[in-house]
Enzyme design. Structure first.
Site, PDB file in Angstrom:
ATOM      1  N   SER A 281       0.952  -1.282   0.124  1.00  0.00           N
ATOM      2  CA  SER A 281      -0.050   0.266   0.047  1.00  0.00           C
ATOM      3  C   SER A 281       0.863   1.243   0.051  1.00  0.00           C
ATOM      4  O   SER A 281       2.033   1.199   0.621  1.00  0.00           O
ATOM      5  CB  SER A 281      -1.131  -0.126   1.345  1.00  0.00           C
ATOM      6  OG  SER A 281      -1.635   1.325   1.277  1.00  0.00           O
TER       7      SER A 281
ATOM      8  N   TYR B 162      -1.278  -0.211  10.746  1.00  0.00           N
ATOM      9  CA  TYR B 162      -1.539  -0.753   9.417  1.00  0.00           C
ATOM     10  C   TYR B 162      -0.319  -0.354   8.449  1.00  0.00           C
ATOM     11  O   TYR B 162       0.273  -1.052   7.724  1.00  0.00           O
ATOM     12  CB  TYR B 162      -2.938  -0.280   8.692  1.00  0.00           C
ATOM     13  CG  TYR B 162      -3.003  -0.459   7.344  1.00  0.00           C
ATOM     14  CD1 TYR B 162      -3.381  -1.796   7.009  1.00  0.00           C
ATOM     15  CD2 TYR B 162      -2.836   0.511   6.105  1.00  0.00           C
ATOM     16  CE1 TYR B 162      -3.686  -2.146   5.596  1.00  0.00           C
ATOM     17  CE2 TYR B 162      -2.878   0.164   4.889  1.00  0.00           C
ATOM     18  CZ  TYR B 162      -3.462  -1.146   4.473  1.00  0.00           C
ATOM     19  OH  TYR B 162      -3.886  -1.426   3.286  1.00  0.00           O
TER      20      TYR B 162
END
Length: 259
Positions: free
Chosen positions: A153, A166
């Site tokens: 990501s 995250y």
């Protein structure tokens, strides 16, 4: 919906494994790889969703097996690798995609959410590598293309509020792939990571913090986000490249996303 860039069956003869395939990027990737000629094994926890995906691939003329497992279980993933070998052959294209996004302020001390992200985004990824690396090694030794592609990501490199855990898990993935290339490149295994920006998937619905969830949903309406098929096309392009070409790290953003 993305415009298809690849045509024909450039992945014919290949055996692909896609984790996190029950929805979003994983499902779109499995569909696209099958469309391009690969035999596909789809892995995820939700059997009903996997069965629907497998039915769609079969109806389009593809070859697919659905294996409902939780990739955080090491033995389960090893058993899945053995099943893939028995039913489809040695996997030479592994898309390590399973993950979860549970953003919240670190001061909220949502430690269950922290652990869930670590378990799936890191341990699950490592379990898939451990189970399928022998497949990829065999493919490379046999002179066949061999790909390990992991979904990271932009959160791996951007500093985003409330994304601490995250982002940490995705930074682990992005740097891991750089290190794996040092070891696996000489074995003719291509190692790549894709770092998408905002993608219109169900991930925002997993967010347990109300403010963070509203933030994510707001972003989806403010810009024209990526679709899962956009990322799937990128995966397919990596896999269909000539064997001596390794597209190592690809960041893919919506045009309107600034950060």
């Amino acid at each position: 919906m993305t415009a298809a860039l690849l045509t024909g069956t450039p992945l014919a003869g290949r055996v692909a494994v896609v984790s996190g395939a029950s929805s979003g990027i994983g499902a779109a990737t499995a569909l696209r790889l099958a469309e391009l000629g690969a035999k596909v094994a789809v892995l995820a926890r939700r059997k009903d969703k996997l069965d629907e995906l497998a039915a769609s691939i079969s109806a389009a003329g593809g070859t697919v097996i659905a294996i409902p497992i939780d990739v955080t279980g090491r033995e389960a993933v090893r058993d899945a690798a053995a099943e893939v070998a028995e039913r489809l052959g040695t996997a030479d294209l592994v898309v390590n995609n399973a993950g979860v996004q549970l953003i919240s302020p670190i001061t909220d001390l949502r430690q269950d959410d922290w652990q869930r992200q670590i378990d799936l985004n890191i341990t699950g990824v490592m379990n898939v590598i451990g189970a399928f690396l022998p497949h990829l090694t065999a493919a490379g030794e046999a002179g066949r293309p061999a790909d390990l592609i992991t979904t990271s990501s932009i959160a791996a490199t951007r500093v985003l509020e409330k994304f601490s855990v995250y982002s940490g898990t995705k930074a682990y993935i992005s740097h891991l792939t750089r290190l794996l290339r040092v070891e696996l490149g000489p074995k003719n295994i291509r190692v790549a990571t894709i770092e998408p920006g905002m993608v219109d998937t169900e991930l925002p619905s997993h967010v347990t913090d109300p403010d963070a969830s509203a933030l994510m949903e707001g972003l989806l309406t403010e810009i024209d986000p990526l679709q899962s098929a956009d990322v799937a096309e990128t995966v397919a392009f990596i896999a269909a490249s000539p064997r001596h070409v390794n597209l190592t790290e690809i960041t893919i953003l919506p045009t309107a996303q600034a950060v």
